[in-house]
Design an enzyme around this catalytic site. Structure first.
Site, PDB file in Angstrom:
ATOM      1  N   HIS A   1      16.794  54.888  58.615  1.00  0.00           N
ATOM      2  CA  HIS A   1      17.820  54.435  59.555  1.00  0.00           C
ATOM      3  C   HIS A   1      17.980  55.421  60.714  1.00  0.00           C
ATOM      4  O   HIS A   1      18.663  56.440  60.577  1.00  0.00           O
ATOM      5  CB  HIS A   1      19.120  54.323  58.764  1.00  0.00           C
ATOM      6  CG  HIS A   1      20.245  53.707  59.507  1.00  0.00           C
ATOM      7  ND1 HIS A   1      20.253  52.381  59.871  1.00  0.00           N
ATOM      8  CD2 HIS A   1      21.421  54.224  59.955  1.00  0.00           C
ATOM      9  CE1 HIS A   1      21.381  52.109  60.499  1.00  0.00           C
ATOM     10  NE2 HIS A   1      22.108  53.211  60.565  1.00  0.00           N
TER      11      HIS A   1
ATOM     12  N   SER B   1      22.561  50.954  65.064  1.00  0.00           N
ATOM     13  CA  SER B   1      23.481  50.798  63.944  1.00  0.00           C
ATOM     14  C   SER B   1      24.807  50.167  64.367  1.00  0.00           C
ATOM     15  O   SER B   1      24.801  49.117  64.983  1.00  0.00           O
ATOM     16  CB  SER B   1      23.678  52.164  63.293  1.00  0.00           C
ATOM     17  OG  SER B   1      24.061  51.985  61.972  1.00  0.00           O
TER      18      SER B   1
HETATM   19  C1  GTR Z   1      27.130  52.530  57.875  1.00  0.00           C
HETATM   20  C2  GTR Z   1      27.590  51.098  57.971  1.00  0.00           C
HETATM   21  C3  GTR Z   1      26.556  50.306  58.700  1.00  0.00           C
HETATM   22  C4  GTR Z   1      26.061  50.991  59.951  1.00  0.00           C
HETATM   23  C5  GTR Z   1      26.014  52.503  59.841  1.00  0.00           C
HETATM   24  C6  GTR Z   1      25.959  53.279  61.149  1.00  0.00           C
HETATM   25  O1  GTR Z   1      27.945  53.308  57.131  1.00  0.00           O
HETATM   26  O2  GTR Z   1      27.773  50.624  56.681  1.00  0.00           O
HETATM   27  O3  GTR Z   1      27.057  49.001  58.973  1.00  0.00           O
HETATM   28  O4  GTR Z   1      26.765  50.589  61.049  1.00  0.00           O
HETATM   29  O5  GTR Z   1      27.090  53.010  59.184  1.00  0.00           O
HETATM   30  O6  GTR Z   1      26.576  52.917  62.135  1.00  0.00           O
HETATM   31  O7  GTR Z   1      25.309  54.320  61.131  1.00  0.00           O
END
Ligand code: GTR
Length: 419
Positions: free
Chosen positions: A399, A258
């Site tokens: 995610h 991420s």
């Molecule tokens: C979210 C962000 C993403 C991603 C994520 C993370 O809120 O919008 O770009 O980086 O966090 O790091 O878990």
């Protein structure tokens, strides 16, 4: 914007109600705007790169473009690094060592501390290893009672009752699933990790703390944000690792999930000592193409995280069409080194298709260097990894970084590293 008119004492008053509209991500492929990707092999003067020597020059030009317009420039490190071994323990039936090492990084009269947590297979020769940040502190990635809590800022988390940005015992071991260290070590790879907040706490503090505090000079539109700071931190860990004979300094794999995947990619672009880069669900500002404006967009990321990129990047908020580059060119900066990009089916926010297409569009750079890049142009089925010099998979689920992801990264590294 809503306009309100009203009449008072015969005078018409008109004012605008600037209500902050909630961001609605586009998840409809038919609404992706028409876009044209810049050709990574076309120089700013319009000529085309045709050989390796040409790419070396083009690479420098592209790196400067992304540094000035997206991540900001990383100051040259002229500071000092000292380290101390904090603990060493045999683990996994004596097949591996778990170590804690504390680095002190000092410059301009200030210091920051990096607390490394290291897992290394017992081996007669130096081993390849993964280097990556963790999100919540070393104590969250294993259940071991003796790993201490971060002392600085951590993200609040209701689940563990963290409301004042201070780490709590209840979160110990809470992220073990992201770090299957026993399985990684069993395959002959080491792991070096540290809490990303050791390098730069992840909130918009006007760049007063973390590594930015070591560089007090006035900031401008091209000054580094937090992602570049995290990339800088990975390079400092590599400075240390090069002194540590347990690890092979020609087989350094930088990995990140991420936002930390964005940092891993920028670290790979900035530091050519990194032999392979892994981007796990890095999404917007990472592997995903911005011009598709699918899921998270440049405007949304700049509003939610104003400290991640340089100020120039804000000029492209809601204006991706004007970007003079796209994220495939970030991927191309890793060439000729192996690069693995992974997506998750339900992680639409990170635009899996945009991540895949970015790998396709970076591949001509690998090919001019005599390497295959990504060997396909059609998105593979779930759990069907493809591995050229660029590797890609999409797996079911959301995610996160899973055992499945890690094992594919090791398969890929085994192809590229002579062992
Ligand atoms: C979210 C962000 C993403 C991603 C994520 C993370 O809120 O919008 O770009 O980086 O966090 O790091 O878990």
């Amino acid at each position: 914007m809503k306009k309100i008119n009203f009449l008072l004492l015969g005078i018409t008053f008109s004012f605008a109600l600037q209500a902050q509209q909630p961001f609605v991500p586009n998840y409809d492929e038919s609404k992706v705007p028409a876009y044209q990707l810049p050709d990574p092999l076309r120089n700013a003067d319009g000529t085309l790169v045709s050989d390796k020597a040409g790419w070396v020059e083009r690479r420098a030009e592209l790196y400067t473009l992304l540094a000035n317009e997206e991540f900001g420039n990383i100051p040259q490190w002229k500071g000092t690094l000292t380290f101390k071994e904090v603990s060493t323990r045999k683990i996994f039936d004596n097949k591996a060592l778990r170590r804690e090492v504390q680095l002190t990084l000092s410059d301009n009269g200030k210091s920051i501390l990096f607390n490394l947590l290291i897992f290394q297979p017992v081996s007669s020769k130096p081993v390849p290893f993964f280097l990556g940040y963790n999100f919540d502190g070393n104590y969250t990635i294993v259940s071991d009672k003796d790993i201490s809590l971060p002392v600085g800022w951590v993200a609040n988390d209701k689940k563990f009752g963290i409301a004042d940005n201070r780490a709590v015992e209840a979160a110990r071991g809470s992220d073990v699933s992201s770090w299957p260290v026993q399985e990684i070590v069993a395959r002959g790879y080491g792991v070096v990790t540290l809490y990303y907040g050791d390098c730069d706490p992840d909130f918009d503090d006007g760049f007063q703390n973390g590594v930015h505090a070591l560089y007090p000079e006035p900031r401008n539109n091209q000054s580094w944000g937090s992602i570049a700071a995290w990339a800088w931190g990975l390079s400092r860990v590599i400075d240390y690792i090069q002194l540590d004979h347990a690890f092979s300094s020609s087989q350094i794999i930088v990995i990140g999930h991420s936002r930390l995947g964005k940092a891993a990619l920028w670290a790979g672009a900035a530091d050519e000592r990194i032999a392979m880069v892994v981007s796990n669900n890095s999404g917007c500002g990472g592997a995903a193409l911005s011009k598709r404006a699918y899921g998270e967009t440049v405007g949304r990321i700049n509003r939610a995280f104003p400290h991640w990129f340089c100020d120039n990047f804000k000029r492209y908020s809601e204006n991706e069409v004007s970007l003079p580059f796209d994220q495939h060119e970030l991927l191309a900066l890793i060439a000729p080194r192996p690069l693995y990009v992974a997506s998750a089916e339900e992680d639409r926010w990170a635009d899996p298709k945009g991540e895949f297409l970015s790998c396709v569009a970076a591949s001509p750079v690998y090919r001019i260097l005599g390497l295959p890049g990504l060997p396909v142009t059609e998105m593979p089925l779930l759990n069907h990894p493809v591995m050229g010099t660029i590797g890609y998979h999409i797996r079911p689920g959301g995610h996160s970084i899973t055992l499945y992801d890690w094992m594919r990264y090791i398969d890929f590294a085994n192809i590229h590293f002579k062992r």
